[in-house]
Design a protein around this motif. Structure first.
Motif, PDB file in Angstrom:
ATOM      1  N   SER A  57       2.359   1.845  -3.385  1.00  0.00           N
ATOM      2  CA  SER A  57       1.338   2.351  -4.299  1.00  0.00           C
ATOM      3  C   SER A  57       0.991   3.805  -3.993  1.00  0.00           C
ATOM      4  O   SER A  57       0.884   4.642  -4.895  1.00  0.00           O
ATOM      5  N   VAL A  58       0.821   4.101  -2.696  1.00  0.00           N
ATOM      6  CA  VAL A  58       0.466   5.483  -2.309  1.00  0.00           C
ATOM      7  C   VAL A  58       1.609   6.427  -2.645  1.00  0.00           C
ATOM      8  O   VAL A  58       1.381   7.541  -3.143  1.00  0.00           O
ATOM      9  N   ARG A  59       2.841   5.985  -2.371  1.00  0.00           N
ATOM     10  CA  ARG A  59       3.992   6.846  -2.656  1.00  0.00           C
ATOM     11  C   ARG A  59       4.091   7.143  -4.154  1.00  0.00           C
ATOM     12  O   ARG A  59       4.323   8.290  -4.557  1.00  0.00           O
ATOM     13  N   ALA A  60       3.924   6.100  -4.969  1.00  0.00           N
ATOM     14  CA  ALA A  60       4.000   6.305  -6.423  1.00  0.00           C
ATOM     15  C   ALA A  60       2.893   7.218  -6.906  1.00  0.00           C
ATOM     16  O   ALA A  60       3.112   8.122  -7.738  1.00  0.00           O
ATOM     17  N   SER A  61       1.701   6.994  -6.365  1.00  0.00           N
ATOM     18  CA  SER A  61       0.571   7.826  -6.773  1.00  0.00           C
ATOM     19  C   SER A  61       0.772   9.267  -6.335  1.00  0.00           C
ATOM     20  O   SER A  61       0.516  10.223  -7.104  1.00  0.00           O
ATOM     21  N   LEU A  62       1.234   9.444  -5.103  1.00  0.00           N
ATOM     22  CA  LEU A  62       1.451  10.795  -4.582  1.00  0.00           C
ATOM     23  C   LEU A  62       2.561  11.495  -5.354  1.00  0.00           C
ATOM     24  O   LEU A  62       2.462  12.696  -5.662  1.00  0.00           O
ATOM     25  N   SER A  88       0.829  -1.209   0.000  1.00  0.00           N
ATOM     26  CA  SER A  88       0.000   0.000   0.000  1.00  0.00           C
ATOM     27  C   SER A  88       0.859   1.253   0.000  1.00  0.00           C
ATOM     28  O   SER A  88       0.561   2.227  -0.720  1.00  0.00           O
ATOM     29  N   THR A 108       3.475  10.904  -8.483  1.00  0.00           N
ATOM     30  CA  THR A 108       2.969  11.211  -9.821  1.00  0.00           C
ATOM     31  C   THR A 108       2.084  12.451  -9.788  1.00  0.00           C
ATOM     32  O   THR A 108       2.196  13.357 -10.649  1.00  0.00           O
ATOM     33  N   GLN A 109       1.207  12.501  -8.795  1.00  0.00           N
ATOM     34  CA  GLN A 109       0.303  13.642  -8.682  1.00  0.00           C
ATOM     35  C   GLN A 109       1.081  14.939  -8.421  1.00  0.00           C
ATOM     36  O   GLN A 109       0.823  15.977  -9.038  1.00  0.00           O
TER      37      GLN A 109
END
Length: 577
Positions: A51-56, A48, A58-59
């Motif tokens: 995933s959160v780090r990559a998403s954050l 998790s 990217t955003q």
């Protein structure tokens, strides 16, 4: 006054935990469940977090790039609309432009930086709204931007120095750069540095939250599993405790049936087993009592006809010389069998008294040598007929003790009779060891001996050491059992060691005063050194220690004649007697 403080020891806690896990099924199950739960939660949290780090990231990168694109557009518009011609005007324009971009930029914009791309007379002085991070822009970034001719935007992740970050002293960020077209002063290199501190804080907060959730979830699962397993283990513990109580002799023990699941089946099955066991024991006790009554009644009833037969046999024995040889031999056989029958009746009557609880000691102060000598004299005739030499090596001083002399004589006589049967023409040694508390009578033969499986049955009723022997020449099978019972009445015991080809050794342990109870092994003058049934090693010696009883009789206790007083003797040392 010294102050003793408790110091936490992780090693001690770990050692105690391992011991508890090995000892308790409940602790082992809970520990395994918690570890599995923690492992699953940690793996899930790591996935998790990735995933959160990559998403954050990217955003945040998209936001920074969008903001930088807006600033590039705003800066290019400002430069295109400028009518500055002098160097001072151009410098002022760039200064104002950098200041406006800094103030209008995103909240995570750290600094804006501008350089002249070429060194000319109209080159501007480099502009930096935050000089602290100017070194973050690497030479590679400068080269990439300087060599670009298409107006591309370059992106490079960096670490911004931050003394307030307790994790690693750096804050993640990014540098974006491109070229602004300003024909009057030449093209400008335009850079912007963005900080991801807020995103990093958010990520750290998420990590701490996940860690707390993992710990709380593991604790919650452990507590739930503990309660569940406890609900299973406790009824089993109750059944196990009841089984131990039942095994100790409390046949009324039962468990409460308070469940309807599989554990309830176990509870009901235990109670059913206990009831069945009680019933069987009652039946066996009743059968045993009936058997004892039968043996006692038959033994008593047979005494009168056997006495009559004995009288008739004695009368025939007196006149046997007047008969022909065949009749004379028949009379001799009749007399011998009646003698054997009388011995059997006597043994059965004695066993009946023991079973009925009527056996009692007639204690007197006696010299232990006297009953031993009496027993030797009673067996001398049988031993001579079988060419067996009985060597009675007794102390040359009194060995006084409170005993039932008749029973002691019977103990030794039975042991000697058994030894004669198996001596195979080899001698039998009879000796006495004594100290202040106990007397030990030793009877040893060097005949055929017995194996370990046979030794454990020597005191069983009607047991015969050699089943192949003829029942005509054999004993009743009760002699050794009666001897053991006589010894137990004295609060003593009989111990035996035997080995095939080495013979058999009996030690009769008797307290000097049975009223004082059993004598511990450590206070015995002589005993076997080990529990092995074929180990003839002994601890102690055959000397006679001074005793209060001997003092009252003015007898001086000295060492046995021709005997050692060694502390430890082996069977090889004793075998030369």
């Amino acid at each position: 006054m010294p102050h003793h403080s408790f110091r936490f020891s992780f090693r001690r806690l770990l050692r105690h935990g391992r011991s508890e896990v090995r000892r308790s099924l409940q602790a082992r199950t809970v520990a395994l469940t918690v570890l599995l739960t923690l492992s699953v939660v940690i793996v899930f949290s790591m996935v998790s977090m990735i995933s959160v780090r990559a998403s954050l990231l990217t955003q945040t990168t998209s936001q920074s790039q969008a903001d930088f694109s807006n600033m590039v557009e705003q800066a290019q518009t400002g430069l295109d609309a400028s009518d500055a011609t002098t160097t001072v005007q151009i410098q002022q324009l760039v200064n104002d432009l950098a200041s406006n971009l800094q103030s209008d930029g995103a909240s995570n914009l750290v600094g804006v930086y501008m350089w002249s791309r070429e060194s000319t007379a109209r080159s501007i002085i480099p502009i930096s709204t935050e000089p602290t991070y100017e070194d973050i822009i690497t030479a590679d970034m400068h080269s990439a931007v300087a060599s670009d001719v298409d107006g591309n935007v370059f992106y490079q992740p960096v670490n911004l120095p931050s003394a307030s970050d307790a994790w690693n002293g750096h804050t993640p960020g990014a540098v974006l750069g491109t070229v602004l077209d300003y024909g009057v002063a030449g093209n400008l290199e335009f850079f912007a540095v963005y900080s991801y501190a807020l995103q990093q804080q958010s990520l750290t907060q998420i990590q701490l939250s996940l860690l707390a959730v993992c710990a709380l979830l593991s604790i919650a699962v452990g507590v739930v599993m503990w309660m569940v397993i406890r609900g299973i283990v406790r009824p089993v513990e109750h059944v196990a405790y009841a089984a131990e109580t039942l095994a100790s002799g409390n046949l009324d023990t039962r468990v409460e049936v308070n469940r309807k699941d599989e554990l309830g089946v176990l509870q009901r099955s235990f109670n059913g087993m206990a009831d069945s066991l009680n019933q069987k024991i009652d039946q066996l006790e009743e059968a045993s009592a009936s058997q004892k009554r039968f043996v006692s009644d038959v033994s008593h009833e047979l005494r009168t006809p056997v006495t009559t037969m004995r009288m008739a046999s004695d009368l025939l024995e007196m006149k046997k010389d007047d008969f022909d040889p065949a009749t004379k031999r028949t009379v001799e056989l009749l007399s011998g069998q009646i003698n054997r029958f009388q011995d059997l009746l006597a043994d059965l009557l004695e066993i009946s008294r023991y079973d009925a609880g009527y056996a009692a000691l007639d204690l007197v102060d006696a010299d232990m040598r006297d009953p031993v000598n009496d027993a030797v004299e009673q067996v001398t005739g049988i031993a001579a007929a079988k060419h067996v030499d009985i060597r009675a090596m007794l102390p040359n001083v009194q060995v006084l003790a409170k005993v039932d002399a008749r029973r002691v004589t019977r103990i030794v006589r039975n042991l000697l009779a058994n030894a004669v049967d198996f001596a195979e023409d080899k001698p039998i040694d009879v000796r006495i060891a004594a100290n202040r508390k106990a007397v030990v009578i030793s009877v040893r033969d060097y005949g055929v001996g017995m194996d370990a499986n046979t030794v454990v049955h020597v005191f069983d009723r009607f047991w015969r050491g050699d089943p192949s022997r003829s029942r005509i020449t054999g004993g009743t099978g009760l002699g050794l059992s009666i001897s053991m019972t006589d010894a137990l009445l004295h609060h003593g015991s009989i111990r035996v060691r035997s080995a095939l080809g080495k013979g058999t050794w009996f030690l009769v342990m008797l307290p000097r005063d049975p009223l004082n109870g059993r004598v511990p092994d450590g206070d015995l003058p002589l005993t076997f050194a080990s529990e092995a049934p074929d180990d003839f090693s002994i601890s102690g010696g055959f000397g006679v220690a001074e005793s209060p009883v001997a003092e009252r009789s003015n007898a001086v206790a000295i060492a046995s004649s021709a005997q050692d007083n060694g502390a430890h003797t082996t069977d090889d040392e004793d075998g030369d007697e």
